[in-house]
Design an enzyme around this catalytic site. Structure first.
Site, PDB file in Angstrom:
ATOM      1  N   THR A 129       5.898  -4.959 -12.508  1.00  0.00           N
ATOM      2  CA  THR A 129       5.799  -5.106 -11.051  1.00  0.00           C
ATOM      3  C   THR A 129       5.362  -6.525 -10.654  1.00  0.00           C
ATOM      4  O   THR A 129       4.497  -7.117 -11.293  1.00  0.00           O
ATOM      5  CB  THR A 129       4.790  -4.081 -10.485  1.00  0.00           C
ATOM      6  OG1 THR A 129       5.203  -2.786 -10.920  1.00  0.00           O
ATOM      7  CG2 THR A 129       4.730  -4.117  -8.969  1.00  0.00           C
ATOM      8  N   GLU A 130       5.967  -7.010  -9.570  1.00  0.00           N
ATOM      9  CA  GLU A 130       5.594  -8.317  -9.006  1.00  0.00           C
ATOM     10  C   GLU A 130       5.349  -8.144  -7.513  1.00  0.00           C
ATOM     11  O   GLU A 130       5.784  -7.143  -6.921  1.00  0.00           O
ATOM     12  CB  GLU A 130       6.739  -9.321  -9.219  1.00  0.00           C
ATOM     13  CG  GLU A 130       7.027  -9.541 -10.681  1.00  0.00           C
ATOM     14  CD  GLU A 130       8.128 -10.580 -10.908  1.00  0.00           C
ATOM     15  OE1 GLU A 130       8.676 -11.114  -9.912  1.00  0.00           O
ATOM     16  OE2 GLU A 130       8.428 -10.832 -12.083  1.00  0.00           O
ATOM     17  N   SER A 135       9.402  -1.107  -6.371  1.00  0.00           N
ATOM     18  CA  SER A 135      10.494  -0.139  -6.564  1.00  0.00           C
ATOM     19  C   SER A 135      11.773  -0.880  -6.961  1.00  0.00           C
ATOM     20  O   SER A 135      12.569  -0.388  -7.756  1.00  0.00           O
ATOM     21  CB  SER A 135      10.756   0.619  -5.258  1.00  0.00           C
ATOM     22  OG  SER A 135       9.570   1.225  -4.814  1.00  0.00           O
ATOM     23  N   ILE A 160      -1.274  -4.366 -12.414  1.00  0.00           N
ATOM     24  CA  ILE A 160      -1.071  -4.039 -13.827  1.00  0.00           C
ATOM     25  C   ILE A 160      -2.279  -3.281 -14.382  1.00  0.00           C
ATOM     26  O   ILE A 160      -3.380  -3.832 -14.507  1.00  0.00           O
ATOM     27  CB  ILE A 160      -0.783  -5.323 -14.655  1.00  0.00           C
ATOM     28  CG1 ILE A 160       0.384  -6.109 -14.013  1.00  0.00           C
ATOM     29  CG2 ILE A 160      -0.503  -4.976 -16.119  1.00  0.00           C
ATOM     30  CD1 ILE A 160       1.674  -5.312 -13.774  1.00  0.00           C
ATOM     31  N   GLN A 274      -7.647  35.490   5.292  1.00  0.00           N
ATOM     32  CA  GLN A 274      -6.280  35.252   4.816  1.00  0.00           C
ATOM     33  C   GLN A 274      -5.951  33.746   4.766  1.00  0.00           C
ATOM     34  O   GLN A 274      -5.226  33.292   3.886  1.00  0.00           O
ATOM     35  CB  GLN A 274      -5.303  35.973   5.741  1.00  0.00           C
ATOM     36  CG  GLN A 274      -3.914  36.047   5.154  1.00  0.00           C
ATOM     37  CD  GLN A 274      -2.929  36.683   6.119  1.00  0.00           C
ATOM     38  OE1 GLN A 274      -2.856  36.307   7.294  1.00  0.00           O
ATOM     39  NE2 GLN A 274      -2.184  37.654   5.654  1.00  0.00           N
ATOM     40  N   ILE A 332     -11.100  23.938   1.674  1.00  0.00           N
ATOM     41  CA  ILE A 332     -11.849  25.181   1.418  1.00  0.00           C
ATOM     42  C   ILE A 332     -13.345  24.886   1.316  1.00  0.00           C
ATOM     43  O   ILE A 332     -14.173  25.701   1.707  1.00  0.00           O
ATOM     44  CB  ILE A 332     -11.311  25.881   0.133  1.00  0.00           C
ATOM     45  CG1 ILE A 332      -9.897  26.421   0.405  1.00  0.00           C
ATOM     46  CG2 ILE A 332     -12.243  26.994  -0.336  1.00  0.00           C
ATOM     47  CD1 ILE A 332      -9.156  26.959  -0.815  1.00  0.00           C
ATOM     48  N   GLU A 358       4.623   4.432 -11.427  1.00  0.00           N
ATOM     49  CA  GLU A 358       5.725   4.897 -12.297  1.00  0.00           C
ATOM     50  C   GLU A 358       6.861   5.525 -11.487  1.00  0.00           C
ATOM     51  O   GLU A 358       7.405   6.566 -11.848  1.00  0.00           O
ATOM     52  CB  GLU A 358       5.195   5.863 -13.361  1.00  0.00           C
ATOM     53  CG  GLU A 358       4.287   5.146 -14.336  1.00  0.00           C
ATOM     54  CD  GLU A 358       4.489   5.557 -15.771  1.00  0.00           C
ATOM     55  OE1 GLU A 358       5.524   6.143 -16.100  1.00  0.00           O
ATOM     56  OE2 GLU A 358       3.589   5.251 -16.558  1.00  0.00           O
ATOM     57  N   THR A 360       7.784   5.775  -7.153  1.00  0.00           N
ATOM     58  CA  THR A 360       7.234   6.514  -6.009  1.00  0.00           C
ATOM     59  C   THR A 360       8.001   7.831  -5.819  1.00  0.00           C
ATOM     60  O   THR A 360       9.071   8.024  -6.410  1.00  0.00           O
ATOM     61  CB  THR A 360       7.399   5.690  -4.712  1.00  0.00           C
ATOM     62  OG1 THR A 360       8.809   5.491  -4.500  1.00  0.00           O
ATOM     63  CG2 THR A 360       6.708   4.345  -4.781  1.00  0.00           C
ATOM     64  N   GLU A 362       9.717   8.602  -3.337  1.00  0.00           N
ATOM     65  CA  GLU A 362      11.036   8.301  -2.755  1.00  0.00           C
ATOM     66  C   GLU A 362      12.014   7.825  -3.828  1.00  0.00           C
ATOM     67  O   GLU A 362      13.207   8.151  -3.786  1.00  0.00           O
ATOM     68  CB  GLU A 362      10.896   7.227  -1.657  1.00  0.00           C
ATOM     69  CG  GLU A 362      10.104   7.668  -0.427  1.00  0.00           C
ATOM     70  CD  GLU A 362       8.600   7.773  -0.660  1.00  0.00           C
ATOM     71  OE1 GLU A 362       8.078   7.092  -1.560  1.00  0.00           O
ATOM     72  OE2 GLU A 362       7.935   8.559   0.040  1.00  0.00           O
TER      73      GLU A 362
HETATM   74  C1  LIG Z   1      -3.169   1.571  -9.396  1.00  0.00           C
HETATM   75  C2  LIG Z   1      -1.791   1.101  -9.753  1.00  0.00           C
HETATM   76  C3  LIG Z   1      -1.459   0.897 -11.092  1.00  0.00           C
HETATM   77  C4  LIG Z   1      -0.198   0.403 -11.433  1.00  0.00           C
HETATM   78  N1  LIG Z   1       0.079   0.101 -12.758  1.00  0.00           N
HETATM   79  C5  LIG Z   1       1.213  -0.594 -13.058  1.00  0.00           C
HETATM   80  C6  LIG Z   1       1.432  -1.114 -14.388  1.00  0.00           C
HETATM   81  O1  LIG Z   1       0.626  -0.900 -15.306  1.00  0.00           O
HETATM   82  N2  LIG Z   1       2.536  -1.865 -14.619  1.00  0.00           N
HETATM   83  C7  LIG Z   1       3.462  -2.129 -13.649  1.00  0.00           C
HETATM   84  O2  LIG Z   1       4.432  -2.836 -13.935  1.00  0.00           O
HETATM   85  N3  LIG Z   1       3.294  -1.661 -12.378  1.00  0.00           N
HETATM   86  C8  LIG Z   1       2.182  -0.912 -12.064  1.00  0.00           C
HETATM   87  N4  LIG Z   1       1.986  -0.437 -10.770  1.00  0.00           N
HETATM   88  C9  LIG Z   1       2.976  -0.760  -9.754  1.00  0.00           C
HETATM   89  C10 LIG Z   1       3.717   0.450  -9.235  1.00  0.00           C
HETATM   90  O3  LIG Z   1       4.631   0.929 -10.192  1.00  0.00           O
HETATM   91  C11 LIG Z   1       4.367   0.056  -7.901  1.00  0.00           C
HETATM   92  O4  LIG Z   1       3.316  -0.088  -6.955  1.00  0.00           O
HETATM   93  C12 LIG Z   1       5.401   1.057  -7.423  1.00  0.00           C
HETATM   94  O5  LIG Z   1       6.539   1.035  -8.255  1.00  0.00           O
HETATM   95  C13 LIG Z   1       5.832   0.813  -5.975  1.00  0.00           C
HETATM   96  O6  LIG Z   1       6.182  -0.527  -5.757  1.00  0.00           O
HETATM   97  P1  LIG Z   1       5.572  -1.342  -4.511  1.00  0.00           P
HETATM   98  O7  LIG Z   1       4.091  -1.149  -4.544  1.00  0.00           O
HETATM   99  O8  LIG Z   1       6.076  -2.707  -4.554  1.00  0.00           O
HETATM  100  O9  LIG Z   1       6.119  -0.583  -3.261  1.00  0.00           O
HETATM  101  P2  LIG Z   1       7.544  -0.858  -2.567  1.00  0.00           P
HETATM  102  O10 LIG Z   1       8.606  -0.879  -3.595  1.00  0.00           O
HETATM  103  O11 LIG Z   1       7.412  -2.052  -1.684  1.00  0.00           O
HETATM  104  O12 LIG Z   1       7.701   0.432  -1.686  1.00  0.00           O
HETATM  105  C14 LIG Z   1       7.133   0.577  -0.389  1.00  0.00           C
HETATM  106  C15 LIG Z   1       7.640   1.901   0.184  1.00  0.00           C
HETATM  107  O13 LIG Z   1       9.068   1.838   0.332  1.00  0.00           O
HETATM  108  C16 LIG Z   1       9.690   2.901  -0.388  1.00  0.00           C
HETATM  109  N5  LIG Z   1      10.949   2.430  -0.939  1.00  0.00           N
HETATM  110  C17 LIG Z   1      11.192   1.295  -1.635  1.00  0.00           C
HETATM  111  N6  LIG Z   1      12.475   1.214  -1.992  1.00  0.00           N
HETATM  112  C18 LIG Z   1      13.083   2.326  -1.519  1.00  0.00           C
HETATM  113  C19 LIG Z   1      14.401   2.853  -1.573  1.00  0.00           C
HETATM  114  N7  LIG Z   1      15.388   2.202  -2.206  1.00  0.00           N
HETATM  115  N8  LIG Z   1      14.646   4.040  -0.978  1.00  0.00           N
HETATM  116  C20 LIG Z   1      13.663   4.724  -0.335  1.00  0.00           C
HETATM  117  N9  LIG Z   1      12.391   4.274  -0.249  1.00  0.00           N
HETATM  118  C21 LIG Z   1      12.101   3.107  -0.839  1.00  0.00           C
HETATM  119  C22 LIG Z   1       8.687   3.252  -1.476  1.00  0.00           C
HETATM  120  O14 LIG Z   1       8.868   4.575  -1.978  1.00  0.00           O
HETATM  121  C23 LIG Z   1       7.357   3.097  -0.741  1.00  0.00           C
HETATM  122  O15 LIG Z   1       7.113   4.240   0.041  1.00  0.00           O
HETATM  123  C24 LIG Z   1       0.757   0.140 -10.423  1.00  0.00           C
HETATM  124  C25 LIG Z   1       0.436   0.390  -9.078  1.00  0.00           C
HETATM  125  C26 LIG Z   1      -0.810   0.855  -8.736  1.00  0.00           C
HETATM  126  C27 LIG Z   1      -1.131   1.066  -7.276  1.00  0.00           C
END
Ligand SMILES: Cc1cc2nc3c(=O)[nH]c(=O)nc-3n(C[C@H](O)[C@H](O)[C@H](O)COP(=O)(O)OP(=O)(O)OC[C@H]3O[C@@H](n4cnc5c(N)ncnc54)[C@H](O)[C@@H]3O)c2cc1C
Length: 384
Positions: A129-130, A135, A160, A274, A332, A358, A360, A362
């Site tokens: 991730t950058e 995503s 990371i 309930q 609860i 790993e 999202t 979506e």
């Molecule tokens: C605590 C933590 C630990 C992590 N550990 C690691 C790690 O060890 N190594 C690593 O490489 N990464 C790691 N990550 C990164 C993580 O995998 C990403 O945060 C994740 O993949 C989402 O990317 P983003 O944060 O850039 O969100 P974005 O990609 O910017 O997404 C923002 C929103 O847009 C939605 N979205 C984006 N694209 C689409 C699409 N095509 N269609 C529909 N919806 C979309 C997403 O679902 C989300 O709701 C970690 C993240 C966290 C928070």
């Protein structure tokens, strides 16, 4: 179709449960106190002793091949063991394992990176991730430029896990003109890390690569094939995320049932209402559904079948389930659920991550739908 475990598998499950109950759960009050005071959750020495104790009973390298000293219990038992460990929020795991992607290394890389990681002598992190590529992982900008027998890396990674503690990173960079490539980069080659505070207890880190020189022999897998390598190996282990969450959800549901039986309101225990019963019933149904989806994905991995579609379904379902269950359990408990006296709010914050990392929710839905639309996965076939 046989859902039963063999007597040996049942024994393993029961031994892990009793280890977690007797040795790990008693640390919970201390973990809460430490985390709330901003200290490490558990003294590293205590964790080391626990792991050593577990190793004596054979719990070492649960899914690690025997040739590397592991127990090689396979994906299904790994998932069941993760469910048992997930019953506690103490950050404990059995030792003796390494990121599965490291098995793609050369013999020399295995000696320098895989084996020391299995032995607990080295710590790794996985950096794809950058800031501009989450995503959209194919959009990574970190560059690797060849200079003689070395590659020079420049770029930034974010979020990371383990990035503050790791002494080497599996980092993905665009190696011009070949494409995304994975490099094994020791910390002393010059990358820097900066912790990122999050709503959870263990923060990830941002990593900076500025003219970091990496020898050619540190390429993991093939030049230009890093993306496929990452996706294949991540996909193989994805079922472990919902597995752990199932244990957490079950433990919390047990707490909610116990509380509902003693908490009185308007002349009766709330378990008589309930509204509360439905929350309990819905939670158990969702937990059971998640359990079998997860075990199905693990079974596909153990059979050497393509498990990516099943793992996406299990991960999506498990992440949503865990968040729904923790929310109901908090509800609860009423006001008590919102306090820091109980661990529910802590679990609430921790489990929220499952819907993000790993892949999202979506992105999992996108994968599932695309597999169906393109015919990579078919509807209605059982056992294939
Ligand atoms: C605590 C933590 C630990 C992590 N550990 C690691 C790690 O060890 N190594 C690593 O490489 N990464 C790691 N990550 C990164 C993580 O995998 C990403 O945060 C994740 O993949 C989402 O990317 P983003 O944060 O850039 O969100 P974005 O990609 O910017 O997404 C923002 C929103 O847009 C939605 N979205 C984006 N694209 C689409 C699409 N095509 N269609 C529909 N919806 C979309 C997403 O679902 C989300 O709701 C970690 C993240 C966290 C928070």
């Amino acid at each position: 179709m046989d859902f039963s475990l063999t007597p040996e598998e049942r024994q393993i499950r029961d031994t892990v449960r009793s280890f977690v109950e007797k040795e790990v759960m008693p640390l919970e009050p201390e973990v809460l106190r430490n985390e709330r005071a901003g200290r490490p959750a558990v003294d590293p020495e205590v964790l080391r002793d626990l792991r050593a104790k577990a190793r004596k009973s054979g719990f070492w390298g649960i899914n690690t091949p025997e040739e590397y000293g592991g127990a090689a219990l396979g994906p299904i038992m790994s998932a069941i063991i993760a469910m048992e460990i997930g019953r506690t929020f103490v950050p404990f795991s059995f030792g003796g394992s390494a990121d599965n992607i490291l098995y793609a290394g050369t013999d020399e890389q295995k000696q320098r990176y895989l084996i020391p990681t299995i032995e607990g002598e080295r710590r790794s992190c996985f950096a794809i991730t950058e800031p501009g590529a989450g995503s959209d992982a194919r959009n990574i900008r970190t560059r690797a430029t060849r200079d003689g027998s070395e590659w020079v890396l420049n770029g930034e990674k974010t979020f990371i896990t383990g990035g503050s503690e790791a002494d080497f990173v599996m980092v993905f960079a665009v190696a011009e003109p070949y494409g995304v490539t994975c490099f094994l980069v020791d910390r002393d080659m010059g990358w820097k890390s900066e912790p990122i505070p999050t709503m959870g207890e263990w923060g990830p880190a941002a990593l900076v690569f500025q003219d970091v020189r990496v020898p050619e022999e540190n390429i993991l897998g093939e030049l230009g094939k890093g993306f496929e390598l990452a996706m294949a190996w991540i996909g193989q282990g994805r079922y472990m995320i919902p597995a752990r969450a199932i244990g957490s959800a079950e433990r919390m549901l047990g707490m909610a049932i116990d509380y509902a039986k003693i908490r009185k309101s308007m002349g009766q225990t709330i378990s008589e209402y309930q509204a509360i019963q439905w929350m309990i019933a819905d939670s158990q149904v969702e937990i059971e559904a998640a359990k079998w989806l997860t075990l199905y994905a693990a079974w596909r991995v153990s059979e050497g079948m393509d498990a990516r579609h099943a793992s996406s379904i299990a991960k999506l379902n498990g992440a949503v389930m865990a968040n729904q269950v923790v929310d109901r359990v908090l509800q609860i408990h009423g006001g008590m659920g919102y306090t820091k006296e109980l661990p529910i709010e802590r679990w609430y914050r921790e489990l929220r991550l499952l819907r993000i990392f790993e892949g999202t929710d979506e992105i999992q839905k996108r994968t599932i739908a695309r597999n169906l639309i393109k015919g990579h996965a078919r509807l209605g076939l059982i056992g294939e």
